[in-house]
Design an enzyme around this catalytic site. Structure first.
Site, PDB file in Angstrom:
ATOM      1  CB  SER A 158      -2.283   3.188  -0.762  1.00  0.00           C
ATOM      2  OG  SER A 158      -1.493   3.358   0.392  1.00  0.00           O
ATOM      3  CE  LYS A 159      -6.846  -2.707  -0.351  1.00  0.00           C
ATOM      4  NZ  LYS A 159      -7.136  -4.073  -0.649  1.00  0.00           N
ATOM      5  NE  ARG A 160       1.512  -0.107   1.061  1.00  0.00           N
ATOM      6  CZ  ARG A 160       0.956  -1.054   0.314  1.00  0.00           C
ATOM      7  NH1 ARG A 160       0.669  -2.222   0.841  1.00  0.00           N
ATOM      8  NH2 ARG A 160       0.682  -0.869  -0.952  1.00  0.00           N
TER       9      ARG A 160
END
Ligand code: GLU
Length: 510
Positions: free
Chosen positions: A264-266
């Site tokens: 994910s982006k995180r």
């Protein structure tokens, strides 16, 4: 199917920066197009006005350019099938939604958000298989199937908000096939009556995507696995329009480094690696996410690494230029299972490209870093330094850490090393060594090495002890390449100067 030309599209929504998964989608489309003498199209899918993010479209374009993925038709290039920005094609979709209504494949729905909530709750309580508007609930709702024609006309004329929904057939077996996943069968009763056209006058993704793929004569849809659940509806839309559908290939997910779940982006900044090609500054919060470009990756290395996330050539070869990737690529060699992202492997790729690069080119890049530090060195010296240290790093921005001592004398001395390696006899030995160095006329690596080693042998000194103390004085720490190579480059005068300063600072050990 009679498709003469291979035409593929990358169709991102400008809702934020492009995740590396998106770049991989673009890359596979591009490789497939180039391999088959086809056309690679960039279409901007910006019909969801609520998710529009300023700057995202430009970011996408810049990312593709940095990666060397060349667009044939698109918002910047134009082409015979434009416009390539969906917000500029608004009127086209309206006409096609109308067509579906006319043929009985779609209908107007007037339900308010509250009414839809009531429906959702009721379906939940009943534990119904369909969670929303579907063949089983549509006849209980306010739409053009349940209201009479005059009523529908009246509502539309009076400006009552409406959406257009797809009329999903009941209990029909939908069969289709995916190049990567093979044959798939779905019962239409498990699908909802999805919204095709919204009350804001814009189409939804599903309608716009199908209409554009048809009008732009797309031959193959290559996209992420997350779109597989939408495929049955897309197949039904092609059928409802009476169009041939393109061929589909849904690529595997990119997984987190531990293999547990989608990257994910995180994950990126948490794990110390970028998940975006370029640095991105969130226009609302000002938050900055790191990018491969700014991290110091070469675009060729980034592309090579990405290509291997889901595809492999079936041979041992791992290093591929863009042209070699084009040559070797095929959708048949794309795997079904998720591809685990390995940040260390990403660095490995960059290291491989770095050591292959011409020293002159690397020296030019390093020179820029040196100049920022106020250091002016000759191109010849920088090139020599680069040759000595490139094997030790993965990025040009790690050069300084590995070579600062070529350009500046040590300001401090590594404490641990001093404690361990600056011995009682070091001071006197280094003083003697200074005299030895002084006497060397040919101050080249080999000649210094010979003279120093002879001197050590004649005096029966410990090679390790002398060399460690010597390195401490020249480098300030026990690191760096072959010490005699360093001496060769910094020169006699500088070497003696550093020794003198070092002796003053470290003094005699009691
Ligand atoms: N606009 C969609 C996205 O953002 C495109 C999906 C597709 O390729 O059909 O990924």
């Amino acid at each position: 199917m009679n498709i003469k030309n291979i035409r593929v599209r990358f169709a991102p929504s400008p809702t934020g920066p492009l995740h590396i998964g998106g770049v991989r989608t673009a890359l596979y489309n591009y490789l497939f197009a180039r391999k088959n003498n086809g056309t690679f199209i960039l279409r901007i899918e910006d019909t969801d006005q609520t998710r529009y993010v300023a700057g995202a479209e430009q970011y996408i374009i810049e990312s593709l350019k940095w990666c060397g993925i060349e667009v044939d038709e698109g918002v910047e290039q134009g082409g015979d099938f434009g416009p390539y920005r969906q917000s500029e094609r608004k009127d086209i979709y309206k006409e096609f939604a109308q067509k579906l209504i006319n043929t009985g494949n779609a209908y107007y729905a007037f339900d308010t958000p509250e009414e839809l909530n009531v429906l959702r709750k009721r379906l939940e309580e009943k534990k119904a298989p369909n969670k929303s508007y579907s063949p089983f609930s549509r006849m209980e709702m306010r739409n053009s199937l349940t209201l009479g024609e005059p009523e529908v006309k009246k509502l539309i004329d009076s400006g009552e908000p409406f959406v257009i929904r797809f009329k999903m057939p009941e209990n029909e077996i939908i069969r289709f096939s995916d190049i990567i996943r093979g044959d798939i069968t779905v019962n239409s009763s498990t699908l909802d009556d999805k919204v095709l056209f919204k009350s804001d006058g814009m189409p939804t993704y599903h309608l716009a995507n199908i209409v554009d793929d048809h009008l732009m004569e797309i031959s193959h849809v290559i996209r992420g696995e997350e779109w597989l659940p939408s495929l049955p509806l897309h197949i039904m839309l092609y059928r409802a329009f009476g169009w041939y559908s393109p061929q589909f290939a849904h690529m595997p997910l990119i997984l987190k480094p531990d293999g547990k779940g989608k990257l994910s982006k995180r994950d990126g900044d948490k794990g110390g690696f970028p998940v975006f090609p370029l640095e991105w500054k969130n226009p609302q919060t000002g938050e900055i996410s790191s990018g491969y470009r700014e991290y110091g990756y070469f675009p060729e290395a980034f592309i090579n690494m990405l290509a291997f996330l889901g595809w492999n050539p079936g041979t041992e070869q791992e290093l591929f230029s863009m042209n070699e990737l084009i040559e070797a690529f095929s959708l048949e060699k794309v795997g079904k299972s998720g591809a685990r992202f390995d940040p260390e492997k990403a660095k490995w790729f960059n290291h491989q490209y770095l050591i292959q690069k011409d020293n002159k080119e690397l020296a030019e890049q390093y020179d820029k870093i040196l100049r920022k530090k106020g250091i002016e060195a000759s191109a010849v010296i920088i090139e020599k330094v680069v040759a000595l240290i490139k094997e030790r790093v993965s990025f040009v921005n790690e050069f300084w850490e590995q070579s600062s001592f070529f350009f500046v004398a040590p300001g401090t001395y590594d404490e641990k090393a001093v404690k361990k390696r600056w011995k009682a006899q070091s001071y006197e030995q280094m003083k003697e060594l200074m005299a030895v160095l002084e006497s060397i006329d040919d101050f080249s690596s080999q000649s210094i090495e010979k003279k120093v080693k002879d001197w050590i042998a004649e005096n029966e000194y410990s090679m390790g002890a002398v060399m460690n103390a010597f390195r401490l004085l020249i480098v300030g720490a026990l690191k760096g390449p072959h010490l005699f190579d360093i001496l060769d480059l910094i020169g006699k005068r500088e070497a003696l100067q550093r020794m003198e300063t070092g002796l003053k600072t470290l003094g005699k050990k009691e």
